[in-house]
Design an enzyme around this catalytic site. Structure first.
Site, PDB file in Angstrom:
ATOM      1  N   ASP A 113      16.730   5.106 -40.885  1.00 22.14           N
ATOM      2  CA  ASP A 113      18.121   4.206 -40.043  1.00 22.14           C
ATOM      3  C   ASP A 113      18.764   3.496 -41.131  1.00 22.14           C
ATOM      4  OD1 ASP A 113      15.952   2.904 -40.499  1.00 22.14           O
ATOM      5  OD2 ASP A 113      15.944   0.704 -39.654  1.00 22.14           O
ATOM      6  N   HIS A 145       8.130  -3.025 -49.157  1.00 20.39           N
ATOM      7  CA  HIS A 145       8.106  -1.820 -47.972  1.00 20.39           C
ATOM      8  C   HIS A 145       8.023  -0.885 -47.930  1.00 20.39           C
ATOM      9  CE1 HIS A 145      10.456  -1.669 -44.290  1.00 20.39           C
ATOM     10  NE2 HIS A 145      11.617  -0.890 -45.230  1.00 20.39           N
ATOM     11  N   GLU A 188      17.847  -8.790 -44.057  1.00 23.13           N
ATOM     12  CA  GLU A 188      17.099  -8.338 -42.674  1.00 23.13           C
ATOM     13  C   GLU A 188      16.360  -9.548 -41.879  1.00 23.13           C
ATOM     14  OE1 GLU A 188      13.518  -6.903 -41.623  1.00 23.13           O
ATOM     15  OE2 GLU A 188      12.666  -6.051 -43.827  1.00 23.13           O
ATOM     16  N   HIS A 228      19.750  -6.318 -38.853  1.00 23.58           N
ATOM     17  CA  HIS A 228      18.602  -5.515 -38.373  1.00 23.58           C
ATOM     18  C   HIS A 228      17.451  -7.242 -38.113  1.00 23.58           C
ATOM     19  CE1 HIS A 228      14.854  -2.885 -39.631  1.00 23.58           C
ATOM     20  NE2 HIS A 228      16.032  -2.527 -40.410  1.00 23.58           N
TER      21      HIS A 228
END
Length: 657
Positions: free
Chosen positions: A71, A156, A202, A414
């Site tokens: 994505d 992440h 995000e 996001h």
């Protein structure tokens, strides 16, 4: 100047992250992802909004990819090889190594297994990666003479980075996906304290505050253990890179401690390839993994084995990691079809699932049936366990990062709109920072910082260095607004030197900006100095003056000049915190001058005919505009202690050059 942010993806949704930012004429595309929940035109960003003529090389200065998740990178080969972008692309070394694996795996699933039309080929992927420029963390990269970028560790997944971009004096940070807390295989996000006009962050978990990581791990291990102890099979849909490694470390350690013999499987060769990179790129992992690397590689799993398709319906319990993580297709969907109808089995969902995927449907409730298409329906009788091991930060992490960076503006991407609205309100209320949440295809314009370097003239510099003493008597309780009212004769004397840089900014066409002193400007304009002075001649009443003289017979003064000394005495007592100078012919406080007026027809005198007989002396006062407040304080004081009558209105004051 303004910063323009055009959102092509991840606007009020999770999927196909793509944001085009224009800073002082430089245009950057951050991420180029695909949407995992769509198989039509909504899968890719609308690149035509960048350039109607599709001349992307001249429309963009560079493309930046934050990490290897589809994505965020899934549309890149399509954009470069099909749409024709040939400009520079930046990403970290791990992202450059792992992104081709993710893209090729997706291509195979799309074409070979689902029979869809090929969006890009294996050759496209390799040609796309040849255009990529890999960067290190905290390496400042000069894209061109004006644009510089820098990558910061984002947690992440392996290689994920936040990116800082600066053009002139305008700067911003695009976070991509990040995690503010460390886990078993990656560290927490790290970034310098920067001066930013804009933070684009995000907001996947915009309203979620997670509980203890250890409590979540215990709950996960308990659910898995109970399932396999009862003879069931556990399906853990996860992306091959990231959560798979995190949970494998957790399960491998638990299996070792509990001496369990139930097999744990990886489903695909992609995961095996990914683990090889994790072993190589140890420096990008957590501190604990790096510390133990000398004795044991944390990614050499003792209890985890490769999975063969023939084992799908094999008897006995097992744990299987299968991709993709949202059960949007691929092997995880294939296994789900087989295992979902059995009540003994368990589907545990450790991460975020986009709307429209099977994973999202399972997380939205406990469905008994799921329709894959008009011809396929799956009975769901298995146990469903949802527990967030997501590598995204929670709302506390977003607020902490925003507070730490303290940007002038924030844009949320996001995330899901209702949750983003709530987070926006918190940022604006608690941090007092303007916040925006544009939808896809929307643009946001925000002001940017512009600093002008200016040379300073010698006269201006000398004026800044000259002392500007002020003498004040102040008590501890006094504040700045009460200085003139201080009547405490024992208050300590304070000496302030306020050197104020007061200059004039000159910007001439074709020349550098300069800061000059006002005298410099007069010379440049060939003009003489022009000062505005205010003047007022006030009458002192004979009776009032006699009363004042009688209060201090020791002065022994009988002529009119004694009135100036009487005035000095009264003012000194009244303004005990102000330095009043007696210069013989006049009294002076800052630019305020007061003297005995000996003119019979003073142009600044205002008096009624009825007052003339009682007048014994006139006081002529003058001051500059800068000390108007002080002048009115003194004139008002003179009226209060009965030296003068009839305080004049300001409109009656005369000005003189």
């Amino acid at each position: 100047m303004a910063i323009e942010c055009l959102v092509l993806g991840a606007g009020q949704e999770v999927g196909k992250s793509c944001v085009v930012v224009t800073i002082n004429g430089k245009r950057i595309m951050f991420d180029c992802g695909m949407h995992m929940g769509y198989d039509d035109h909504r899968r890719y960003p609308d690149f035509s909004l960048i350039s109607k003529s599709r001349d992307f090389d001249h429309s963009l200065d560079c493309v930046i990819i934050t990490h290897f998740h589809l994505d965020h990178v899934g549309a890149l080969p399509y954009f470069t090889e099909v749409c024709g972008y040939n400009g520079p692309i930046y990403m970290t070394y791990p992202t450059k190594a792992l992104a081709p694996l993710m893209l090729e795996d997706f291509r195979k699933v799309l074409v070979d297994r689902r029979g869809e039309e090929e969006q890009f080929t294996s050759l496209h992927i390799s040609q796309c990666m040849e255009k990529v420029i890999a960067v290190d963390l905290k390496q400042t990269v000069q894209v061109d003479d004006d644009l510089q970028i820098r990558a910061y560790y984002a947690g992440h997944v392996l290689g994920a980075a936040m990116f800082y971009a600066k053009v002139g004096d305008s700067a911003m940070v695009y976070t991509g996906d990040y995690n503010m807390t460390p886990d078993r295989h990656l560290g927490a996000a790290q970034i310098d304290r920067l001066e930013l006009d804009l933070l684009i962050t995000e907001s996947t978990y915009a309203t979620t505050i997670r509980d203890s990581k250890y409590a979540r791990e215990r709950e996960f291990l308990k659910a898995v253990h109970e399932c396999v102890a009862g003879g069931g099979k556990v399906l853990i849909p996860t992306f091959a890179l990231g959560r798979a490694q995190e949970l494998c470390i957790l399960l491998d350690d638990y299996w070792e401690r509990m001496n369990l013999k139930v097999p744990i499987y990886f489903s695909a060769g992609l995961t095996i390839q990914a683990n090889l990179y994790y072993k190589i790129l140890i420096s990008w992992t957590s501190q604990k993994v790096k510390e133990t690397y000398a004795t044991r590689n944390a990614f050499d799993f003792k209890h985890v084995h490769n999975f063969d398709r023939s084992l799908i319906n094999a008897p006995g319990p097992c744990v299987l990691f299968a991709t993709p993580g949202m059960i949007s297709g691929g092997f995880s969907l294939e296994v789900f079809k087989q295992w979902a109808p059995c009540e003994m089995n368990l589907i545990t969902l450790p991460g975020y699932c986009v709307a429209g995927t099977v994973g999202h449907k399972l997380m939205s409730g406990k469905p008994t049936k799921i329709n894959l298409d008009k011809d396929t329906q799956i009975d769901v009788r298995c146990q469903i366990h949802q527990l967030s091991f997501s590598p995204h930060t929670d709302s506390k992490g977003i607020m902490d990062l925003t507070k730490f960076l303290s940007p002038r503006n924030v844009i949320l991407v996001h995330g899901e709109k209702p949750k983003m609205v709530s987070l926006k309100e918190r940022i604006q209320t608690e941090l007092r920072i303007p916040c925006y949440l544009p939808a896809n295809c929307d643009a946001v314009h925000i002001p940017s910082t512009i600093y002008v370097k200016a040379h300073a003239s010698n006269t201006f510099i000398r004026s800044c260095l000259n002392p500007n003493f002020r003498f004040l008597k102040r008590s501890k309780e006094d504040n700045s607004d009460q200085v003139l009212r201080n009547t405490n004769p024992t208050a300590p004397l304070q000496v302030n030197d306020e050197r104020v840089a007061e200059g004039i900014l000159i910007m001439e066409k074709g020349k550098k900006a300069r800061v000059v002193h006002q005298d410099d400007l007069l010379l440049m304009l060939r003009q003489k100095k022009h000062d505005v002075q205010f003047a007022y001649c006030c009458a002192a009443q004979l009776d009032n003056l006699e009363e004042t003289r009688n209060r201090d017979d020791a002065l022994g003064l009988s002529d009119k000049c004694s009135s100036l000394q009487l005035l000095f005495k009264e003012l000194s007592n009244y303004f005990s915190g102000v330095n009043i100078e007696d210069l013989g012919e006049h009294l002076q406080v800052e630019s305020f001058h007061v003297s005995v007026c000996l003119k019979d027809n003073c142009p600044y005198r205002i008096i009624d005919n009825s007052q003339k007989e009682a007048v014994t002396v006139y006081f002529c006062c003058s001051w500059s505009a800068a000390d108007e407040k002080l002048a009115w304080e003194i004139i008002s004081a003179m009226e209060r202690f009965n030296l003068i009558d009839n305080l004049p209105c300001r409109n009656s004051i005369s000005s003189t050059n």
